[in-house]
Design a protein around this motif. Structure first.
Motif, mmCIF file in Angstrom:
data_model
loop_
_atom_site.group_PDB
_atom_site.id
_atom_site.type_symbol
_atom_site.label_atom_id
_atom_site.label_comp_id
_atom_site.label_asym_id
_atom_site.label_seq_id
_atom_site.Cartn_x
_atom_site.Cartn_y
_atom_site.Cartn_z
ATOM 1 N N LYS A 115 -17.375 4.038 -25.309
ATOM 2 C CA LYS A 115 -15.960 4.401 -25.322
ATOM 3 C C LYS A 115 -15.385 4.253 -23.916
ATOM 4 N N ARG A 116 -14.114 3.880 -23.882
ATOM 5 C CA ARG A 116 -13.446 3.597 -22.612
ATOM 6 C C ARG A 116 -13.479 4.795 -21.658
ATOM 7 N N ARG A 117 -13.239 5.982 -22.151
ATOM 8 C CA ARG A 117 -13.217 7.154 -21.267
ATOM 9 C C ARG A 117 -14.594 7.422 -20.662
ATOM 10 N N HIS A 118 -15.665 7.120 -21.416
ATOM 11 C CA HIS A 118 -17.016 7.276 -20.871
ATOM 12 C C HIS A 118 -17.302 6.221 -19.800
ATOM 13 N N ILE A 119 -16.819 5.019 -20.053
ATOM 14 C CA ILE A 119 -16.980 3.961 -19.053
ATOM 15 C C ILE A 119 -16.292 4.380 -17.756
ATOM 16 N N LEU A 120 -15.048 4.839 -17.868
ATOM 17 C CA LEU A 120 -14.285 5.237 -16.673
ATOM 18 C C LEU A 120 -14.959 6.390 -15.937
ATOM 19 N N LEU A 121 -15.405 7.388 -16.648
ATOM 20 C CA LEU A 121 -16.033 8.546 -16.027
ATOM 21 C C LEU A 121 -17.318 8.168 -15.290
ATOM 22 N N HIS A 122 -18.180 7.439 -15.967
ATOM 23 C CA HIS A 122 -19.469 7.099 -15.362
ATOM 24 C C HIS A 122 -19.333 6.077 -14.234
ATOM 25 N N MET A 123 -18.421 5.137 -14.388
ATOM 26 C CA MET A 123 -18.209 4.185 -13.303
ATOM 27 C C MET A 123 -17.595 4.870 -12.073
ATOM 28 N N LEU A 124 -16.808 5.922 -12.295
ATOM 29 C CA LEU A 124 -16.218 6.650 -11.168
ATOM 30 C C LEU A 124 -17.280 7.339 -10.332
ATOM 31 N N TRP A 125 -18.184 8.093 -10.962
ATOM 32 C CA TRP A 125 -19.201 8.765 -10.150
ATOM 33 C C TRP A 125 -20.127 7.748 -9.482
ATOM 34 N N SER A 126 -20.401 6.651 -10.176
ATOM 35 C CA SER A 126 -21.238 5.612 -9.587
ATOM 36 C C SER A 126 -20.557 4.976 -8.375
ATOM 37 N N ALA A 127 -19.267 4.679 -8.514
ATOM 38 C CA ALA A 127 -18.518 4.087 -7.395
ATOM 39 C C ALA A 127 -18.459 5.047 -6.218
ATOM 40 N N MET A 128 -18.273 6.331 -6.493
ATOM 41 C CA MET A 128 -18.201 7.311 -5.412
ATOM 42 C C MET A 128 -19.554 7.426 -4.696
ATOM 43 N N PHE A 129 -20.631 7.496 -5.461
ATOM 44 C CA PHE A 129 -21.969 7.606 -4.872
ATOM 45 C C PHE A 129 -22.335 6.365 -4.061
ATOM 46 N N TRP A 130 -22.283 5.193 -4.712
ATOM 47 C CA TRP A 130 -22.683 3.962 -4.029
ATOM 48 C C TRP A 130 -21.696 3.585 -2.934
ATOM 49 N N GLY A 131 -20.411 3.887 -3.145
ATOM 50 C CA GLY A 131 -19.426 3.624 -2.102
ATOM 51 C C GLY A 131 -19.733 4.405 -0.841
#
Length: 149
Positions: A115-131
């Motif tokens: 689901k789109r909202r799950h994609i957005l949520l998980h990609m956000l924490w991943s981007a914040m961590f790896w960023g």
């Protein structure tokens, strides 16, 4: 170089290739926070756009694969499905900045029916961590000759 150009380069590179944002930020002499924020914003812009257009893009890829008679399950596709079955969208999101592009990771998640909202949520924490990790590393070691070629 004007600040707007520096900021735009970090943002735009992060949209396409995540690690490019921190490298551009370090090369432009930006500090940690602006580089990190622009890197996360760049990736999330791609994720937002491609999670919205994802269904259309997935249909296009499937049509193209059928026309070219390409196999559905390549060794790489099997590996991605294995990661997804074991770790879910969290695993795909965690690997996206490292192994996939923001666009690629989003398309993979869409292909897998997340689901789109799950994609957005998980990609956000991943981007914040790896960023944060990539930005810290590139700024901390930007004095090395490899960054000054």
């Amino acid at each position: 170089m004007p600040h707007a150009v520096k900021y735009a380069s970090v943002f735009l590179l992060s949209m396409v290739k995540f690690f490019g944002g921190p490298l551009a930020g370090a090369a432009a002499g930006l500090s940690f926070v602006p580089t990190w924020v622009l890197t996360v914003a760049g990736m999330m812009t791609s994720v937002l756009v491609f999670s919205g257009l994802g269904r259309i893009f997935v249909a296009h890829l499937q049509r193209r694969r059928r026309l070219r008679h390409k196999p559905v399950f390549t060794p790489r596709a099997r590996q991605i499905v294995r990661v997804f079955k074991r770790f879910g969208i969290g695993g795909i999101a965690f690997l996206t900045p490292v192994l996939f592009t923001p666009i690629g990771g989003t398309v993979i998640a869409t292909l897998l029916g997340v689901k789109r909202r799950h994609i957005l949520l998980h990609m956000l924490w991943s981007a914040m961590f790896w960023g944060a990790a990539f930005t810290f590393i590139t700024i901390k070691f930007s004095h090395l000759p490899i960054f000054h070629r």
